[in-house]
Design a protein around this motif. Sequence first.
Motif, PDB file in Angstrom:
ATOM      1  N   LYS A   8      13.450  -1.335   2.079  1.00 28.17           N
ATOM      2  CA  LYS A   8      13.626  -1.044   0.655  1.00 28.17           C
ATOM      3  C   LYS A   8      12.866   0.227   0.263  1.00 28.17           C
ATOM      4  O   LYS A   8      13.381   1.076  -0.460  1.00 28.17           O
ATOM      5  N   LEU A   9      11.644   0.361   0.763  1.00 31.14           N
ATOM      6  CA  LEU A   9      10.840   1.546   0.456  1.00 31.14           C
ATOM      7  C   LEU A   9      11.523   2.808   0.992  1.00 31.14           C
ATOM      8  O   LEU A   9      11.611   3.823   0.294  1.00 31.14           O
ATOM      9  N   GLU A  10      12.038   2.736   2.209  1.00 33.37           N
ATOM     10  CA  GLU A  10      12.744   3.890   2.773  1.00 33.37           C
ATOM     11  C   GLU A  10      13.943   4.268   1.893  1.00 33.37           C
ATOM     12  O   GLU A  10      14.150   5.446   1.584  1.00 33.37           O
ATOM     13  N   ARG A  11      14.718   3.272   1.482  1.00 41.99           N
ATOM     14  CA  ARG A  11      15.880   3.535   0.624  1.00 41.99           C
ATOM     15  C   ARG A  11      15.470   4.178  -0.698  1.00 41.99           C
ATOM     16  O   ARG A  11      16.113   5.109  -1.178  1.00 41.99           O
ATOM     17  N   GLU A  12      14.379   3.682  -1.295  1.00 44.84           N
ATOM     18  CA  GLU A  12      13.913   4.234  -2.572  1.00 44.84           C
ATOM     19  C   GLU A  12      13.531   5.708  -2.425  1.00 44.84           C
ATOM     20  O   GLU A  12      13.855   6.532  -3.283  1.00 44.84           O
ATOM     21  N   ILE A  13      12.838   6.029  -1.344  1.00 40.68           N
ATOM     22  CA  ILE A  13      12.424   7.417  -1.130  1.00 40.68           C
ATOM     23  C   ILE A  13      13.646   8.301  -0.917  1.00 40.68           C
ATOM     24  O   ILE A  13      13.790   9.348  -1.561  1.00 40.68           O
ATOM     25  N   ILE A  14      14.531   7.880  -0.047  1.00 37.89           N
ATOM     26  CA  ILE A  14      15.710   8.697   0.273  1.00 37.89           C
ATOM     27  C   ILE A  14      16.656   8.789  -0.912  1.00 37.89           C
ATOM     28  O   ILE A  14      17.136   9.868  -1.251  1.00 37.89           O
ATOM     29  N   ASN A  15      16.913   7.679  -1.574  1.00 37.83           N
ATOM     30  CA  ASN A  15      17.823   7.700  -2.724  1.00 37.83           C
ATOM     31  C   ASN A  15      17.288   8.547  -3.874  1.00 37.83           C
ATOM     32  O   ASN A  15      18.051   9.114  -4.635  1.00 37.83           O
ATOM     33  N   GLY A  16      15.973   8.635  -3.988  1.00 36.15           N
ATOM     34  CA  GLY A  16      15.371   9.458  -5.034  1.00 36.15           C
ATOM     35  C   GLY A  16      15.677  10.934  -4.870  1.00 36.15           C
ATOM     36  O   GLY A  16      15.613  11.708  -5.817  1.00 36.15           O
ATOM     37  N   ARG A  17      16.034  11.314  -3.674  1.00 33.86           N
ATOM     38  CA  ARG A  17      16.354  12.727  -3.396  1.00 33.86           C
ATOM     39  C   ARG A  17      17.823  13.037  -3.672  1.00 33.86           C
ATOM     40  O   ARG A  17      18.209  14.189  -3.702  1.00 33.86           O
ATOM     41  N   TRP A  18      18.612  12.010  -3.879  1.00 32.43           N
ATOM     42  CA  TRP A  18      20.047  12.192  -4.082  1.00 32.43           C
ATOM     43  C   TRP A  18      20.450  11.748  -5.474  1.00 32.43           C
ATOM     44  O   TRP A  18      21.447  11.073  -5.651  1.00 32.43           O
ATOM     45  N   LYS A  19      19.654  12.104  -6.454  1.00 30.09           N
ATOM     46  CA  LYS A  19      19.975  11.741  -7.835  1.00 30.09           C
ATOM     47  C   LYS A  19      21.206  12.495  -8.291  1.00 30.09           C
ATOM     48  O   LYS A  19      21.296  13.702  -8.118  1.00 30.09           O
ATOM     49  N   TRP A  20      22.136  11.791  -8.860  1.00 27.01           N
ATOM     50  CA  TRP A  20      23.401  12.399  -9.266  1.00 27.01           C
ATOM     51  C   TRP A  20      23.315  12.807 -10.669  1.00 27.01           C
ATOM     52  O   TRP A  20      23.365  12.567 -11.626  1.00 27.01           O
ATOM     53  N   TYR A  53       0.836  -1.200   0.000  1.00 23.22           N
ATOM     54  CA  TYR A  53       0.000   0.000   0.000  1.00 23.22           C
ATOM     55  C   TYR A  53       0.873   1.252   0.000  1.00 23.22           C
ATOM     56  O   TYR A  53       0.654   2.176  -0.790  1.00 23.22           O
ATOM     57  N   LEU A  54       1.880   1.284   0.863  1.00 23.65           N
ATOM     58  CA  LEU A  54       2.758   2.453   0.959  1.00 23.65           C
ATOM     59  C   LEU A  54       3.583   2.639  -0.312  1.00 23.65           C
ATOM     60  O   LEU A  54       3.805   3.766  -0.759  1.00 23.65           O
ATOM     61  N   THR A  55       4.008   1.534  -0.915  1.00 12.23           N
ATOM     62  CA  THR A  55       4.750   1.611  -2.172  1.00 12.23           C
ATOM     63  C   THR A  55       3.854   2.176  -3.270  1.00 12.23           C
ATOM     64  O   THR A  55       4.306   2.964  -4.109  1.00 12.23           O
ATOM     65  N   GLY A  56       2.590   1.788  -3.265  1.00 13.19           N
ATOM     66  CA  GLY A  56       1.634   2.343  -4.226  1.00 13.19           C
ATOM     67  C   GLY A  56       1.465   3.846  -4.050  1.00 13.19           C
ATOM     68  O   GLY A  56       1.445   4.596  -5.025  1.00 13.19           O
ATOM     69  N   LEU A  57       1.367   4.290  -2.793  1.00 14.34           N
ATOM     70  CA  LEU A  57       1.277   5.725  -2.537  1.00 14.34           C
ATOM     71  C   LEU A  57       2.543   6.443  -2.978  1.00 14.34           C
ATOM     72  O   LEU A  57       2.487   7.539  -3.539  1.00 14.34           O
ATOM     73  N   PHE A  58       3.691   5.824  -2.739  1.00 17.89           N
ATOM     74  CA  PHE A  58       4.957   6.420  -3.173  1.00 17.89           C
ATOM     75  C   PHE A  58       4.979   6.564  -4.694  1.00 17.89           C
ATOM     76  O   PHE A  58       5.459   7.569  -5.222  1.00 17.89           O
ATOM     77  N   GLN A 100       7.433   9.274   7.572  1.00 12.18           N
ATOM     78  CA  GLN A 100       7.001   9.489   8.957  1.00 12.18           C
ATOM     79  C   GLN A 100       6.160   8.318   9.450  1.00 12.18           C
ATOM     80  O   GLN A 100       6.279   7.899  10.602  1.00 12.18           O
ATOM     81  N   HIS A 101       5.322   7.787   8.585  1.00 11.06           N
ATOM     82  CA  HIS A 101       4.508   6.622   8.937  1.00 11.06           C
ATOM     83  C   HIS A 101       5.414   5.443   9.304  1.00 11.06           C
ATOM     84  O   HIS A 101       5.196   4.777  10.320  1.00 11.06           O
ATOM     85  N   LEU A 102       6.429   5.213   8.498  1.00  9.73           N
ATOM     86  CA  LEU A 102       7.367   4.112   8.777  1.00  9.73           C
ATOM     87  C   LEU A 102       8.095   4.340  10.090  1.00  9.73           C
ATOM     88  O   LEU A 102       8.253   3.419  10.897  1.00  9.73           O
ATOM     89  N   TYR A 103       8.535   5.563  10.330  1.00  8.62           N
ATOM     90  CA  TYR A 103       9.267   5.877  11.563  1.00  8.62           C
ATOM     91  C   TYR A 103       8.353   5.802  12.783  1.00  8.62           C
ATOM     92  O   TYR A 103       8.760   5.311  13.839  1.00  8.62           O
ATOM     93  N   ASN A 104       7.121   6.270  12.653  1.00  8.19           N
ATOM     94  CA  ASN A 104       6.170   6.217  13.779  1.00  8.19           C
ATOM     95  C   ASN A 104       5.944   4.793  14.274  1.00  8.19           C
ATOM     96  O   ASN A 104       5.690   4.582  15.449  1.00  8.19           O
ATOM     97  N   HIS A 105       6.000   3.852  13.344  1.00  5.78           N
ATOM     98  CA  HIS A 105       5.698   2.458  13.688  1.00  5.78           C
ATOM     99  C   HIS A 105       6.938   1.578  13.803  1.00  5.78           C
ATOM    100  O   HIS A 105       6.798   0.361  13.942  1.00  5.78           O
ATOM    101  N   ASP A 106       8.119   2.187  13.750  1.00  3.57           N
ATOM    102  CA  ASP A 106       9.368   1.421  13.828  1.00  3.57           C
ATOM    103  C   ASP A 106       9.255   0.191  12.925  1.00  3.57           C
ATOM    104  O   ASP A 106       9.465  -0.945  13.346  1.00  3.57           O
TER     105      ASP A 106
END
Length: 103
Positions: free
Chosen positions: A91-103, A43-48, A62-68
């Motif tokens: 994996k979802l966290e990495r995809e979101i964060i890595n998307g912000r560091w596009k070289w 579900y979260l990957t779909g929203l992403f 934040q949802h992922l962090y709230n729920h550890d």
Amino acid sequence: MEQLQPNSLLQSIFKGLSKKTEPKIREEYAIIETSPYLHSSDYLTGLFGVAKNKVEEDCILQHLYNHDAFYIHTVHDDGTVTSEAVETYQKLEREIINGRWKW
């Protein structure tokens, strides 16, 4: 005919729905940020997949962090605690964060 992977299928559904129910999809980001329940990684990957900006991506993080969500912690009878990684959320966290560091 090409077979879609589960996440691709879910993203396709979200994209199809988002055309008809754009305001409703946008509301989902605010809901998950404060939800007392951990939503599935699919579900979260779909929203992403349909997130339009960093604010919406931050709601997912934040949802992922709230729920550890990254580890399942088990307390054993002898008092020891073991942790097992939940790779789908990591994996979802990495995809979101890595998307912000596009070289």
